[in-house]
Motif scaffolding. Sequence first.
Motif, PDB file in Angstrom:
ATOM      1  N   LYS A   1     -54.376  21.986-123.990  1.00 14.36           N
ATOM      2  CA  LYS A   1     -54.137  20.628-124.467  1.00 14.36           C
ATOM      3  C   LYS A   1     -54.493  20.528-125.956  1.00 14.36           C
ATOM      4  N   GLU A   2     -55.555  21.245-126.289  1.00 17.23           N
ATOM      5  CA  GLU A   2     -55.980  21.294-127.693  1.00 17.23           C
ATOM      6  C   GLU A   2     -54.908  21.976-128.550  1.00 17.23           C
TER       7      GLU A   2
ATOM      8  N   ALA B   1     -44.934  22.686-127.004  1.00 14.73           N
ATOM      9  CA  ALA B   1     -45.952  21.689-127.348  1.00 14.73           C
ATOM     10  C   ALA B   1     -46.046  20.595-126.286  1.00 14.73           C
ATOM     11  N   THR B   2     -44.898  20.180-125.755  1.00 16.98           N
ATOM     12  CA  THR B   2     -44.916  19.087-124.776  1.00 16.98           C
ATOM     13  C   THR B   2     -45.616  19.512-123.491  1.00 16.98           C
TER      14      THR B   2
ATOM     15  N   LEU C   1     -49.390  19.715-124.231  1.00 12.89           N
ATOM     16  CA  LEU C   1     -50.023  18.392-124.273  1.00 12.89           C
ATOM     17  C   LEU C   1     -50.271  17.847-122.868  1.00 12.89           C
ATOM     18  N   ARG C   2     -49.453  18.274-121.934  1.00 10.79           N
ATOM     19  CA  ARG C   2     -49.663  17.844-120.542  1.00 10.79           C
ATOM     20  C   ARG C   2     -50.633  18.764-119.819  1.00 10.79           C
TER      21      ARG C   2
ATOM     22  N   THR D   1     -52.205  19.575-129.058  1.00 11.15           N
ATOM     23  CA  THR D   1     -52.594  18.579-130.066  1.00 11.15           C
ATOM     24  C   THR D   1     -52.456  19.161-131.465  1.00 11.15           C
ATOM     25  N   MET D   2     -52.886  20.395-131.609  1.00 10.83           N
ATOM     26  CA  MET D   2     -52.766  21.046-132.927  1.00 10.83           C
ATOM     27  C   MET D   2     -51.302  21.147-133.327  1.00 10.83           C
ATOM     28  N   MET D   3     -50.461  21.519-132.369  1.00 11.85           N
ATOM     29  CA  MET D   3     -49.029  21.618-132.665  1.00 11.85           C
ATOM     30  C   MET D   3     -48.494  20.248-133.062  1.00 11.85           C
ATOM     31  N   ALA D   4     -48.947  19.211-132.361  1.00 13.77           N
ATOM     32  CA  ALA D   4     -48.484  17.858-132.699  1.00 13.77           C
ATOM     33  C   ALA D   4     -48.883  17.481-134.132  1.00 13.77           C
ATOM     34  N   MET D   5     -49.978  18.057-134.569  1.00 11.55           N
ATOM     35  CA  MET D   5     -50.427  17.745-135.931  1.00 11.55           C
ATOM     36  C   MET D   5     -49.777  18.647-136.975  1.00 11.55           C
TER      37      MET D   5
END
Lengths: 237, 391
Positions: free
Chosen positions: B278-279, B382-383, B386-387, B282-286
């Motif tokens: 999940k981390e 990434a999706t 995140l899940r 999150t990093m990928m989302a950033m």
Amino acid sequence: MENGMLIKTTDLTKVYPMGGQSITALDKVNLSFAKGEFAGLVGPSGSGKTTLLNILGSLDVPTRGSAEVLGEKIETLTHRKAAELRNHHIGFIFQTFNLLPVYTVYENVEFPLLLLGMAPAARRRAVLAALEWVHLSDRARSRPAQLSGGQCQRVAIARAVVKKPDLVLADEPTANLDAENSHHILHTMADINRDLGTTFLFSTHDDKVISHLRRKITLIDGRVAKDEPGPAAEKRP
Amino acid sequence: MIIPKLALRNMLGAGIKTWLNAAVLSMAFVTIIGAQGLYRGWDADISRIMTAAEYGGGQYWVKGFDPYDPFTLQDAHAAVPPALTERVEAGKATALLYVPATIYPGGRIRSVVLKGIEPGQKALEFPSSALAGSGAELPALIGNRMAKAAGLAKGDTVTARWRDARGSYDARDLTIVEVMRTSVQSIDEGQIWMPLQTLRKMAGMPGEATMVTLAKDIPAPGAIPGWDFKGLDLLLKDIRDLIAAKQIGGSIVYVILMFLAMLAVFDTQLLSIWRRRKEIGTMMAMGVTRGRAVALFTLEGGLNGVFAALLGAVWGIPLLAYFAKHGMTFTSEQADSFGMAVDKGIFPVYGAGLVLGTTFLVFAVTLIVSYLPARKISRLKATDALRGRMS
């Protein structure tokens, strides 16, 4: 893209293969968002809200149709370009906060700026300013485990807005918060929208969030069922 | 520089988990350096004691002499040539005569080699002076291992039977005038040392020798007809080969240690990626690319090697320095079990090359071991991350 438009989707469709079948999560969605909007996607679970946010955030790609964000066509972006788009222009807020557990509050908020390669002095100023917006300056050295849910979400907001992105995508940001904390963070986001002109796009079921929206888009079964002014439509930034 | 900074931050943030891994890895790290240093020290030590007690600065062997072939012994003697006699008389060399014999201690028969050495020689660090002034007609000096094996002690007599230069058998009683304590098995087991002139007389080989050993650092006078020069490289080769063989055997231990440490790192990295998916999302989302995420997790694992080196330095340097100063001591039984000379203790030798090489090896292996699970991230969506899913 038309002048002042931040996002435009054209017949945006997302289909997930599921076993031998296909599930259509988004079905020919046509939407536009202008800069500075405070809009929300509402609808029941499975209606495609998170899928749409993921595509607009360049975390996923459409199966068909097009999604244009800040002039970039999501469906044509490479992984690296998509990461760059997120890094420079998009902030995310998640339902479960998704803070990096081993980092302090300060380091969590600093993270996107490190990726941008910002100089240390400017980075420090930006982090402190972001913590000031969310009223957490005194918790800069705390770790996420030492914070309440509301405080964690405020850190997540600070992290999302610290680089002053054009767009913040918030997926159920109040789902894990009590009424008082939800109220606080919604006010914080509304203030940032007003002060920085940042576009906010939410996915939510929460009436408290809906009451702050200036535009409310209802999705049902992956289609736009309704696109209407929200309860806070008269409050212009 | 962002990836190293984040990797360091993540590792330090992980607290006790990081230091537990580093502790396990540091054990392998210090053991490798310690074991290698021990073998190097042993090599240096064995070269020193063998050189001092037996090989000196090299040996001239009479032609046809082969220490590994007992059948050559009977004929392995010749008059000492003038070039070597000069050196013997000047105290820069010592002549040795080997005569095969049998002894009968306690009614048992035992094959030995009678070795003649000048009691006053100074070329070797060998207690030959014990053979002088005892008053015994046929004084003999033996080592502690020989004494134990044959059941002999100082003051005992033992009957020896040998064949002289003319092929006639003769037998006499030898008197054990001294039992020397030596760590060099090759001057001890199966050998009886006697005054050179006495043995020459007994064997009918006046002025003859089997070999002439030069004192340490005395240059060889060159080729001598009828005699072959054996330098230290050749004389120590077998011992060094034996150490190398032991080193390979010993390396199995630290390969196992290294494997266990690497398994810990691999396991930690694998679990870390699973637990932190999940981390990662999150990093990928950033805006962290997959490549950077792989690099980050690989480097995080690699930092285990760096922390292990630091931690190893904290407890390993004092420990290794202690052994380097005081040596690792062994009982004579333990020392004998090594199969070659071990002095009172082994003093490990650690070089910069050994430390740097081991550090590099540990770091490189840790990086590789960390990269293997981190490759999973390059396929991660990434999706899904995140899940909390692994794609």
